[in-house]
Scaffold this motif. Structure first.
Motif, short mmCIF file in Angstrom:
data_model
loop_
_atom_site.label_atom_id
_atom_site.label_comp_id
_atom_site.label_asym_id
_atom_site.label_seq_id
_atom_site.Cartn_x
_atom_site.Cartn_y
_atom_site.Cartn_z
N GLY A 31 0.81 -1.21 0.00
CA GLY A 31 0.00 0.00 0.00
C GLY A 31 0.85 1.26 0.00
N ASP A 32 0.31 2.32 0.58
CA ASP A 32 1.08 3.57 0.66
C ASP A 32 1.49 3.86 2.10
N LYS A 33 1.50 2.82 2.92
CA LYS A 33 1.94 2.97 4.32
C LYS A 33 3.34 2.41 4.49
N ASN A 34 4.00 2.77 5.59
CA ASN A 34 5.23 2.08 5.97
C ASN A 34 4.87 0.64 6.34
N THR A 35 5.83 -0.27 6.13
CA THR A 35 5.52 -1.69 6.28
C THR A 35 6.42 -2.36 7.31
N LEU A 36 5.83 -3.21 8.13
CA LEU A 36 6.61 -4.06 9.02
C LEU A 36 6.27 -5.50 8.70
N ALA A 37 7.29 -6.31 8.42
CA ALA A 37 7.08 -7.72 8.10
C ALA A 37 7.52 -8.59 9.27
N LEU A 38 6.65 -9.49 9.70
CA LEU A 38 7.03 -10.49 10.70
C LEU A 38 7.54 -11.73 9.97
N CYS A 39 8.73 -12.18 10.37
CA CYS A 39 9.30 -13.41 9.80
C CYS A 39 9.17 -14.51 10.85
N GLY A 40 8.45 -15.59 10.52
CA GLY A 40 8.21 -16.65 11.50
C GLY A 40 8.14 -18.03 10.86
N LYS A 41 7.43 -18.91 11.51
CA LYS A 41 7.23 -20.26 10.97
C LYS A 41 5.96 -20.80 11.62
N THR A 42 4.85 -20.10 11.35
CA THR A 42 3.60 -20.42 12.04
C THR A 42 3.03 -21.77 11.62
N ASN A 43 3.52 -22.31 10.49
CA ASN A 43 2.99 -23.59 10.02
C ASN A 43 3.62 -24.78 10.74
N VAL A 44 4.74 -24.57 11.44
CA VAL A 44 5.39 -25.67 12.15
C VAL A 44 5.61 -25.33 13.63
#
Ligand code: IPM
Ligand code: MN
Length: 358
Positions: A184-197
């Motif tokens: 989008g046009d906002k600042n972005t924060l990405a979480l890096c995880g492993k929620t499937n395991v």
């Protein structure tokens, strides 16, 4: 006046630290602040002589400094784990440096394995949680040495550790984020995880991330990536990333990948940050024992660690001047960032950066 503890450490640590200090002194002169430097000899040599890593009394002494500049820890004659746990991790944990901040930024003229990507594409930062996870979970052996031996090492997080790291990351994204990233046009924060395991640890992270984001950071776009996919996209589409937040173990791994993406260990720096206390800045690479004393190691990572230290101390102008000088040197001078291939010696590279600031 800033009181700075300098721990040159092992291997090439002392050589690169000298260059970082050289640059910091020039920046201090030019931007009208003073540095009061105190050197400490913690590292492999001291351990071999005295059996001491980082004594409790030293931790208490370090608490009284404004920041710590660290060269490298790791000695070929000392078994793995002793110095790492005894010095580096002890400093991080005891001083509660709960953030490990690692920028991944491609400077001009630097060769990256991602041939068609440039400085506009590779410019993100990893906010690595620095106190929990597999690093401080408990564990042990049973039936050690038998064919049925069992080893357990647990990843542990509490909500407080997760929340304070997320707060730092959201605030960082709000303050330094780039709107050109993300969807989008906002600042972005990405979480890096492993929620499937890792359905407990990263479930906690993801819930905390979404709750905090919804309640307090509606201005920040939230993204989620699994750690394996993060590695893939860091190489294929690094321009997607701006601020990534993750746990300690994944943060360790993806920032070595990040270091390569930005041109290698010669340039990659990090900060172990306690926003309310004493922070410690270091090149991400190790002590490179085989290059020790040859004057061929690249001091830019240590210099960039010094630059992060200045920014964290609030000397933003001086930090910017150091970064610009580093960019000029990578863009116009160095043949390569690799040890022995720079076209200049370690101290000449330090001189080049210093001249560009002055
Ligand atoms: C790092 C290092 C350390 C870590 C080691 C030396 C304990 O790899 O700073 O990334 O795993 O955190
Ligand atoms: Mn590491």
């Amino acid at each position: 006046m800033y009181k700075i503890a300098v721990i040159p450490g092992d291997g090439t640590g002392p050589e690169v630290t000298v260059e970082a200090v050289k640059v910091l002194k020039v920046a201090a002169d030019k931007f009208n602040f003073k540095l009061d430097l105190t050197e400490f000899d913690f590292g492999g040599e001291r351990y071999k002589k005295t059996g001491e890593t980082l004594p409790d009394s030293a931790v208490e002494e370090l608490r009284r400094f404004d920041a710590i500049l660290l060269g490298a820890i790791g000695h070929p004659d000392v078994a793995p784990g002793i110095l790492e746990k005894g010095i580096l991790l002890k400093a991080r944990f005891e001083l509660d440096q709960y953030i490990n901040l690692r920028p991944v930024k491609l400077y001009p003229g630097v060769e990256t394995p991602l041939k068609d990507k440039g400085p506009d594409d590779v410019d993100f930062v990893v906010v690595r949680e620095n106190t929990g996870d597999l690093y401080t979970g408990t564990g042990g052996f049973t039936m050690k040495g038998t064919p049925h031996e069992v080893a357990v090492q647990s990843a542990v997080y509490n909500r407080h550790q997760v929340d304070r790291c997320l707060t730092y990351a959201f605030e960082y994204a709000r303050k330094y984020g780039k709107k050109t990233r993300g969807k989008g046009d906002k600042n972005t924060l990405a979480l890096c995880g492993k929620t499937n395991v890792l359905t407990y640890i990263y479930d906690l992270w993801e819930r905390a991330f979404n709750e905090m984001g919804e309640a307090q950071y509606a201005d920040i776009e939230r993204e989620y990536y699994h750690v394996d996919a993060t590695c893939m996209w860091m190489v294929k589409n690094p321009e997607w990333f701006d601020v990534i937040v993750t746990g300690n173990m994944f943060g360790d791994i993806i920032t070595d990948l990040g270091a390569m993406v930005q041109g290698g260990m010669g340039i990659a720096a990090g900060g172990n940050i306690n926003p309310e206390g004493v922070s410690m800045f270091e090149p991400i690479g190790g002590s490179a024992p085989k290059y020790t004393g040859k004057g061929v190691i690249n001091p830019l990572a240590a210099i960039c660690a010094g630059q992060m230290m200045l920014a964290t101390l609030g000397e933003e102008k001086a930090a910017d001047a150091v970064e610009k000088a580093v960019m000029t040197v990578t863009g116009e001078k160095l043949e390569s960032l690799q040890a022995g291939r720079m076209g200049y010696s370690t101290s000449e590279v330090g001189d080049l950066v210093a001249e560009n600031i002055a």
